[in-house]
Design an enzyme around this catalytic site. Structure first.
Site, mmCIF file in Angstrom:
data_model
loop_
_atom_site.group_PDB
_atom_site.id
_atom_site.type_symbol
_atom_site.label_atom_id
_atom_site.label_comp_id
_atom_site.label_asym_id
_atom_site.label_seq_id
_atom_site.Cartn_x
_atom_site.Cartn_y
_atom_site.Cartn_z
ATOM 1 N N ARG A 220 -2.343 0.774 12.036
ATOM 2 C CA ARG A 220 -1.188 1.097 11.207
ATOM 3 C C ARG A 220 -0.036 0.205 11.664
ATOM 4 N NH1 ARG A 220 -3.334 6.194 12.798
ATOM 5 N NH2 ARG A 220 -4.146 7.442 11.055
ATOM 6 N N LYS A 245 -0.733 8.549 15.075
ATOM 7 C CA LYS A 245 -0.506 9.661 14.158
ATOM 8 C C LYS A 245 -1.235 10.906 14.658
ATOM 9 C CE LYS A 245 -0.590 10.661 9.199
ATOM 10 N NZ LYS A 245 -0.977 10.132 7.870
ATOM 11 N N HIS A 310 -0.785 -1.992 4.932
ATOM 12 C CA HIS A 310 -1.840 -0.971 4.984
ATOM 13 C C HIS A 310 -3.096 -1.419 4.246
ATOM 14 C CE1 HIS A 310 -2.168 2.990 6.737
ATOM 15 N NE2 HIS A 310 -2.884 3.395 5.717
ATOM 16 N N ARG A 313 -5.571 -2.593 6.759
ATOM 17 C CA ARG A 313 -6.295 -1.491 7.416
ATOM 18 C C ARG A 313 -7.386 -0.944 6.493
ATOM 19 N NH1 ARG A 313 -5.848 3.060 11.114
ATOM 20 N NH2 ARG A 313 -5.952 5.058 10.021
ATOM 21 N N HIS A 336 -8.862 9.051 12.314
ATOM 22 C CA HIS A 336 -8.772 10.112 11.317
ATOM 23 C C HIS A 336 -9.196 11.444 11.932
ATOM 24 C CE1 HIS A 336 -9.204 7.183 7.665
ATOM 25 N NE2 HIS A 336 -7.975 7.228 8.146
ATOM 26 N N TYR A 345 -13.489 5.713 1.655
ATOM 27 C CA TYR A 345 -13.911 4.313 1.632
ATOM 28 C C TYR A 345 -15.300 4.123 1.021
ATOM 29 C CZ TYR A 345 -9.814 3.660 4.512
ATOM 30 O OH TYR A 345 -8.520 3.650 4.965
#
Length: 363
Positions: A220, A245, A310, A313, A336, A345
């Protein structure tokens, strides 16, 4: 017939109406005729004044070539100009203190604090008297009426739910709050050829290394900017990402090729505190400057898509999946919390789709 999606945006702090449509030379010629129509190289779109006069002029000029469709309002809700009541100020202070001691990130605290403040000011009732109906009314008469985004509505719901979990004696029933239906937008993905052009566009080793590291490790933007030299372990071939995050740490592998690039960069710049620093030693590289680096790369690579950092990524994750990497590993590499986030994805990977033969080809 074409469709022009109109979205309210802030462009250089001025409210404007953005026009999104597939490129058509004839349509562009008509759009140019609207008074004060401008092209944004950064946003890769045309925009006109946010006024009824400009909208009607656009509609009249393009009526035989396109239909107008109302998109989202991307102008951030401004703080209500009325003074904050002592009760609202006290509520915001208590809420901020609660989130801080729960170790929420600074960005989350700021987002939730502003969302709650906005809700309480618009509702304009004693906190103890606020009910679920008031939240429904806020959603309908304010968020939906102004075409504010799904993400903003979700932020308000999250903030209100979290606050009333801590507020005793209220008439608000947290368990009965319904979230807006989740959007299912596919991530934007670049081809490997496009990524290669972007990463090789800059001659400057610092700029090239920053963009390469985002793609090569699936970072990120904030994760890249918070890296320190000690986070690079060249002997083990891994990069440690701290306090990402969700306040999570993770490690990702770095290829020897990227390490070689990092060594060349380090010798040239000798960073002291942050891996990537601004003009002054010890000064963290800014988000604005990093975005500018990407914009310059797109121009040099002659890529007209509205690429963001982004996208690199997203492309990293998709290319891993297409090369056969297990989804569970990709989840760990991206940091995640839920596998459902990573599963998005699978919808943009084209490896399986290429094997499908259209019945048209068999005719």
């Amino acid at each position: 017939m074409q469709t022009i999606v109109t979205e309210r945006i802030l462009y250089k702090k001025e409210p404007r109406l953005a026009l999104r449509f597939a490129y058509d030379a004839a349509l562009v010629k008509l759009v140019k005729q609207v008074d004060d129509a401008q092209w944004s190289q950064t946003l890769r779109l045309w925009h006109i004044p946010l006024s009824e006069q400009a909208y009607n002029q656009l509609k009249r000029l393009t009526q035989e070539h396109a239909t107008l469709s109302k998109g989202e309002n991307r102008i951030p809700p401004k703080a209500i100009q009325t003074p904050v009541s002592p009760e609202v100020a006290e509520a915001i202070t208590a809420f901020t203190r609660y989130m801080a001691q729960r170790r929420y990130s600074e960005s989350t605290i700021d987002t939730y604090k502003n969302a709650l403040k906005h809700f309480l000011q618009v509702t304009n009732k004693p906190v103890a008297e606020i009910t679920n109906t008031d939240l429904e009314q806020f959603n309908h008469s304010y968020i939906l009426a102004n075409s504010y985004s799904f993400s903003y509505q979700n932020q308000v719901v999250n903030a209100v739910k979290l606050y009333f979990k801590t507020f005793y004696g209220s008439r608000f029933d947290v368990e009965k709050v319904e979230r807006p239906r989740r959007e299912h937008r596919l991530p934007n993905v670049l081809s490997k050829e496009e990524v290669k052009k972007i990463l090789e566009a800059h001659a400057n080793i610092k700029h090239r290394t920053m963009l390469s590291l985002i793609y090569a490790c699936g970072l990120r933007r904030s994760e890249l900017l918070h890296l320190k030299p000690a986070h690079v372990d060249s002997k083990r071939g891994v990069l440690t990402i701290r306090n990402a995050k969700g306040n999570k740490d993770r490690i990702v592998p770095i290829s020897e090729r990227v390490l070689a690039m990092l060594r060349e960069y380090y010798k040239a710049y000798q960073p002291k505190v942050w891996l990537f620093e601004g003009q002054s030693k010890g000064e963290q590289y800014s988000e604005y400057s990093l975005q500018s680096v990407l914009k310059q790369a797109l121009t040099k690579a002659k890529i007209s898509k509205p690429v963001t950092l982004h996208w690199l990524r997203h492309s990293y994750a998709t290319h891993l999946l297409e090369s056969g990497t297990d989804l569970r590993y990709i989840q760990e590499l991206l940091g995640h919390k839920s596998s459902k986030t990573t599963e998005i994805y699978t919808h943009v990977s084209i490896t399986g789709l290429k094997k499908i033969r259209s019945p048209f080809d068999a005719m």
